[in-house]
Write a protein that holds these residues in place. Structure first.
Motif, PDB file in Angstrom:
ATOM      1  N   ILE A   5       0.871  -1.170   0.000  1.00  0.00           N
ATOM      2  CA  ILE A   5       0.000   0.000   0.000  1.00  0.00           C
ATOM      3  C   ILE A   5       0.908   1.219   0.000  1.00  0.00           C
ATOM      4  CG2 ILE A   5      -1.703   1.324   1.321  1.00  0.00           C
ATOM      5  CD1 ILE A   5      -2.547  -1.432   2.572  1.00  0.00           C
ATOM      6  N   LYS A   6       0.647   2.147  -0.915  1.00  0.00           N
ATOM      7  CA  LYS A   6       1.373   3.422  -0.946  1.00  0.00           C
ATOM      8  C   LYS A   6       0.339   4.531  -0.928  1.00  0.00           C
ATOM      9  CE  LYS A   6       5.352   1.816  -3.598  1.00  0.00           C
ATOM     10  NZ  LYS A   6       6.148   2.017  -4.826  1.00  0.00           N
ATOM     11  N   GLN A   7       0.498   5.444   0.014  1.00  0.00           N
ATOM     12  CA  GLN A   7      -0.399   6.586   0.112  1.00  0.00           C
ATOM     13  C   GLN A   7       0.401   7.799   0.564  1.00  0.00           C
ATOM     14  OE1 GLN A   7      -3.734   5.680   2.706  1.00  0.00           O
ATOM     15  NE2 GLN A   7      -4.263   3.852   1.546  1.00  0.00           N
ATOM     16  N   SER A   8      -0.048   8.966   0.176  1.00  0.00           N
ATOM     17  CA  SER A   8       0.548  10.219   0.638  1.00  0.00           C
ATOM     18  C   SER A   8      -0.574  11.164   1.015  1.00  0.00           C
ATOM     19  CB  SER A   8       1.397  10.866  -0.462  1.00  0.00           C
ATOM     20  OG  SER A   8       2.510  10.064  -0.765  1.00  0.00           O
ATOM     21  N   VAL A   9      -0.306  11.968   2.021  1.00  0.00           N
ATOM     22  CA  VAL A   9      -1.274  12.966   2.458  1.00  0.00           C
ATOM     23  C   VAL A   9      -0.510  14.205   2.902  1.00  0.00           C
ATOM     24  CG1 VAL A   9      -1.381  12.098   4.842  1.00  0.00           C
ATOM     25  CG2 VAL A   9      -3.321  13.354   3.909  1.00  0.00           C
ATOM     26  N   THR A  10      -1.071  15.370   2.603  1.00  0.00           N
ATOM     27  CA  THR A  10      -0.508  16.630   3.078  1.00  0.00           C
ATOM     28  C   THR A  10      -1.429  17.154   4.164  1.00  0.00           C
ATOM     29  OG1 THR A  10       0.495  17.110   0.945  1.00  0.00           O
ATOM     30  CG2 THR A  10       0.140  18.983   2.424  1.00  0.00           C
ATOM     31  N   LEU A  11      -0.835  17.501   5.300  1.00  0.00           N
ATOM     32  CA  LEU A  11      -1.608  17.980   6.441  1.00  0.00           C
ATOM     33  C   LEU A  11      -1.076  19.336   6.898  1.00  0.00           C
ATOM     34  CD1 LEU A  11      -1.874  14.616   8.410  1.00  0.00           C
ATOM     35  CD2 LEU A  11      -3.688  15.765   7.134  1.00  0.00           C
ATOM     36  N   VAL A  85       6.214   1.950   6.876  1.00  0.00           N
ATOM     37  CA  VAL A  85       7.191   3.037   6.838  1.00  0.00           C
ATOM     38  C   VAL A  85       6.423   4.338   6.627  1.00  0.00           C
ATOM     39  CG1 VAL A  85       9.201   4.015   5.660  1.00  0.00           C
ATOM     40  CG2 VAL A  85       8.951   1.526   5.848  1.00  0.00           C
ATOM     41  N   LEU A  86       6.586   5.263   7.575  1.00  0.00           N
ATOM     42  CA  LEU A  86       5.997   6.593   7.471  1.00  0.00           C
ATOM     43  C   LEU A  86       7.129   7.606   7.374  1.00  0.00           C
ATOM     44  CD1 LEU A  86       3.295   6.351  10.289  1.00  0.00           C
ATOM     45  CD2 LEU A  86       2.885   6.272   7.828  1.00  0.00           C
ATOM     46  N   SER A  87       7.132   8.380   6.287  1.00  0.00           N
ATOM     47  CA  SER A  87       8.128   9.440   6.095  1.00  0.00           C
ATOM     48  C   SER A  87       7.415  10.781   6.200  1.00  0.00           C
ATOM     49  CB  SER A  87       8.773   9.349   4.717  1.00  0.00           C
ATOM     50  OG  SER A  87       9.380   8.097   4.553  1.00  0.00           O
ATOM     51  N   PHE A  88       8.021  11.712   6.916  1.00  0.00           N
ATOM     52  CA  PHE A  88       7.439  13.026   7.152  1.00  0.00           C
ATOM     53  C   PHE A  88       8.330  14.076   6.474  1.00  0.00           C
ATOM     54  CE2 PHE A  88       6.316  10.107  10.455  1.00  0.00           C
ATOM     55  CZ  PHE A  88       4.982  10.359  10.735  1.00  0.00           C
ATOM     56  N   THR A  89       7.764  14.799   5.500  1.00  0.00           N
ATOM     57  CA  THR A  89       8.531  15.761   4.716  1.00  0.00           C
ATOM     58  C   THR A  89       7.945  17.153   4.871  1.00  0.00           C
ATOM     59  OG1 THR A  89       8.989  14.033   3.082  1.00  0.00           O
ATOM     60  CG2 THR A  89       9.354  16.320   2.390  1.00  0.00           C
ATOM     61  N   PRO A  90       8.750  18.113   5.348  1.00  0.00           N
ATOM     62  CA  PRO A  90       8.245  19.490   5.445  1.00  0.00           C
ATOM     63  C   PRO A  90       7.990  20.058   4.056  1.00  0.00           C
ATOM     64  CG  PRO A  90      10.471  19.286   6.401  1.00  0.00           C
ATOM     65  CD  PRO A  90      10.125  17.984   5.784  1.00  0.00           C
ATOM     66  N   LEU A  91       6.892  20.786   3.914  1.00  0.00           N
ATOM     67  CA  LEU A  91       6.581  21.465   2.656  1.00  0.00           C
ATOM     68  C   LEU A  91       6.703  22.979   2.848  1.00  0.00           C
ATOM     69  CD1 LEU A  91       3.541  19.323   1.497  1.00  0.00           C
ATOM     70  CD2 LEU A  91       5.929  19.128   0.768  1.00  0.00           C
ATOM     71  N   THR A  92       6.082  23.471   3.922  1.00  0.00           N
ATOM     72  CA  THR A  92       6.200  24.866   4.319  1.00  0.00           C
ATOM     73  C   THR A  92       6.344  24.860   5.837  1.00  0.00           C
ATOM     74  OG1 THR A  92       3.840  25.251   4.746  1.00  0.00           O
ATOM     75  CG2 THR A  92       4.596  25.541   2.465  1.00  0.00           C
ATOM     76  N   THR A  93       6.368  26.022   6.447  1.00  0.00           N
ATOM     77  CA  THR A  93       6.440  26.048   7.917  1.00  0.00           C
ATOM     78  C   THR A  93       5.142  25.556   8.541  1.00  0.00           C
ATOM     79  OG1 THR A  93       5.748  28.358   7.922  1.00  0.00           O
ATOM     80  CG2 THR A  93       8.133  27.916   8.014  1.00  0.00           C
ATOM     81  N   ARG A  94       4.071  25.507   7.739  1.00  0.00           N
ATOM     82  CA  ARG A  94       2.761  25.120   8.272  1.00  0.00           C
ATOM     83  C   ARG A  94       2.140  23.901   7.601  1.00  0.00           C
ATOM     84  NH1 ARG A  94       0.064  31.064   8.977  1.00  0.00           N
ATOM     85  NH2 ARG A  94       1.699  31.871  10.310  1.00  0.00           N
ATOM     86  N   SER A  95       2.930  23.185   6.823  1.00  0.00           N
ATOM     87  CA  SER A  95       2.389  21.974   6.206  1.00  0.00           C
ATOM     88  C   SER A  95       3.504  20.969   5.939  1.00  0.00           C
ATOM     89  CB  SER A  95       1.647  22.287   4.901  1.00  0.00           C
ATOM     90  OG  SER A  95       2.551  22.678   3.901  1.00  0.00           O
ATOM     91  N   ALA A  96       3.091  19.707   5.922  1.00  0.00           N
ATOM     92  CA  ALA A  96       4.041  18.619   5.661  1.00  0.00           C
ATOM     93  C   ALA A  96       3.295  17.483   4.987  1.00  0.00           C
ATOM     94  CB  ALA A  96       4.678  18.147   6.957  1.00  0.00           C
ATOM     95  N   ARG A  97       4.071  16.644   4.318  1.00  0.00           N
ATOM     96  CA  ARG A  97       3.515  15.472   3.641  1.00  0.00           C
ATOM     97  C   ARG A  97       3.941  14.226   4.410  1.00  0.00           C
ATOM     98  NH1 ARG A  97       6.090  15.704  -1.026  1.00  0.00           N
ATOM     99  NH2 ARG A  97       7.531  14.061  -0.455  1.00  0.00           N
TER     100      ARG A  97
END
Length: 131
Positions: A5-11, A85-97
């Protein structure tokens, strides 16, 4: 071939905040609405949803990576644990994927797990961040 299973979400939160929410009992409970046992310490057991999912935290990189052996109560007795495996990637100072790769998911519970991530994590996580 193992089921993947591969999924991505931006929060709307920093990568560190999302990581901390998932890997701490209080944060995990804020996401799921249920008590959880979880730790960033490699080798520590975790469980959530009243024991419906459980396993072991294998490795962490604070703020950016969580690796767990993982299974649900619906896996067949002889099924091996899956690997999350969960990877957390910063996108902006207020959001990440969050990028999820869930390998070797039991064929018995593949659809339940695949649909479960959005229903029981992504959607309620977004709601918890609004509070």
């Amino acid at each position: 071939m193992p089921n993947v299973i591969k999924q991505s979400v931006t929060l709307p939160a920093s990568a560190r905040q999302l990581y901390d929410m998932y890997i701490t009992p209080r944060g995990h409970a804020a996401i799921t609405g249920m008590k959880a046992k979880i730790s960033a310490r490699p080798g520590s057991a975790f469980s959530a949803f009243e024991g419906s999912i459980f396993g072991t935290t294998l490795a962490t990189v604070p703020g950016s990576l969580i690796v767990q052996s993982w299974r649900s109560c619906n896996f067949a007795v002889g099924d091996p644990d899956s690997t999350l495996v969960l990877s957390f990637t910063p996108l902006t100072t207020r959001s990440a994927r969050i990028d999820l790769v869930h390998v070797n998911v039991s064929p018995v519970d593949y659809e339940g797990v695949r649909k479960g991530w959005p229903a029981y994590y992504w959607k309620p996580w977004r709601a918890a961040l609004r509070k």
